[in-house]
Design a protein around this motif. Sequence first.
Motif, PDB file in Angstrom:
ATOM      1  N   ALA A  18       0.741   4.358   1.036  1.00 53.90           N
ATOM      2  CA  ALA A  18       1.511   3.848   2.202  1.00 53.90           C
ATOM      3  C   ALA A  18       3.040   3.733   2.139  1.00 53.90           C
ATOM      4  O   ALA A  18       3.611   4.315   1.328  1.00 53.90           O
ATOM      5  N   GLY A 121      -0.097   0.319   4.404  1.00 56.52           N
ATOM      6  CA  GLY A 121       0.743   1.247   5.144  1.00 56.52           C
ATOM      7  C   GLY A 121       2.197   0.801   5.094  1.00 56.52           C
ATOM      8  O   GLY A 121       2.819   0.916   4.065  1.00 56.52           O
ATOM      9  N   GLN A 381       3.833   4.268  10.262  1.00 55.82           N
ATOM     10  CA  GLN A 381       4.463   3.565   9.149  1.00 55.82           C
ATOM     11  C   GLN A 381       5.951   3.392   9.388  1.00 55.82           C
ATOM     12  O   GLN A 381       6.517   2.301   9.219  1.00 55.82           O
TER      13      GLN A 381
END
Length: 515
Positions: A18, A121, A381
Amino acid sequence: MARFVRWAAVVAAGLLVAGCGGGPSGGGGDEGKTRSEEPSSPSAAAAALPSSLTSQKLDWGRCASTSDSAAPGDEWRCATLEVPLDWSKPDGKTIGLALIRAKADGGPGKRIGSLLFNFGGPGGSGVSRMPYYATTVSALRERYDLVSWDPRGVGASEGIRCRSDKELRSAESVDATPDTAAEETAYFQDAASFGKGCQKAAGDLIAHVSTTDTARDMDLMRQVLGDRQMHYFGISYGTELGGVYAHLFPKRVGRLILDAVVDPAADSVGHAKNQARGFQRALDDYLKSTGQDPEQGSRKIAALLRKLDAEPLATSSGRRLTDTLAVTGIVLPLYSQDSWPTLTSALQAAEDGDGSELLSLADQYNERDSSGHYGTSAHSQRVISCLDDRQRPTPAQTKKLLPDFERISPVFGDFLGWDTAGWCHDWPVAGQYDTPQVSAPGSAPVLLVGNTGDPATPYEGARRMADELGKGVGVELTWKGEGHSAYGRGSDCVDSTVNAYLLEGTVPKDGKVCS
């Protein structure tokens, strides 16, 4: 442009991965640090919630397949939760959040409630990930409904796609460690273009996908699911989300487990330096495992990257392996010790003139399939992290930081240093804070698990989260292991301690170590 600041969990080659962001102004360290202005009590937001939200009935039905995953088995059901677009206007426009659930299977009298999961994330899809992770947490299903969701701006919850596949393929040629004026111009033009694409795709949503927004969504989720307290399992970025939830709703905290803990006291430059240390530490451990001297091995890999910067390497696909793609390919196997042999093979092939294996690893991280289609978790993200983080170093400030990054890591430092300026460059909305507020006086104990070999969220973050949560709240458990996160990675000590906490409410002694 791949991001590996505050990397955390998406499904890629069986690994958890992430990312992070920035905010306006800034250099490095703690100078000018501010805290979120969010209230420590949820009353202002919760008191005004209309019954149309708090009394909604979820219509659980069979889960559909998606472009990224097949439909899960019959034990899984999916539903949509309506939440306010803007939490300051809870009676205004709403958006739908996709949820997935498997009910507790322990029989009458065993069930504790719902256990919510966030896999990190920001940008990872809980709806896609939860069925895969269920085998890891099968012991917990005896007493909990296993529940996850796609946070706002992610996947089936108003997921944001900032660029087409064609545009993403074209951007692969952009050098993420520019060393000429032309490369620097292209790097920052690409960053600004990505932000404009996100703004066009997201519309009004781009200003309402923060971690604080999602924490408030979680509390509404708790109410609608019928739970008096929040029971939660957060991994990587999910630990930051859990900390923010505990700050906003300390009296509603039930049993919270935070695994692979993000350092809440670090700003975006601090996170990047933490990750440079973490990935270099993991690389050193990998090199030792192959019988190499870590310093010499790192110099050899850095030299390979410099060669690729000057002349990208041929691959069997006809594409070229750039230094940016190569470092992404090196990073991915460091998330799991089981993948270290894959890294050995890929590095040797590259030294022999074939970049195919490193390119394949980079594609897995970048969610690029064999047809050239990319997933969207990196888009979500970036949108979430750039709304969260206020600190956004200028190109000039970043150049001054680069020597520090390169001293920390000769392999990853340059990439992570430039990323502090490029990730949220010319972003269309302002960031909210330099560091998240996670103090939670009055909260029930929160269990924090740190892994000494974690590359993405170095284990020091667990102690700092414990300090920030406050005395008597944060309880630290350390595992002397490798890879990203600790639970379900082979330590009976970790698993039994976490299970006892979640299933029986047994809080371990702060500072317990599993070796």
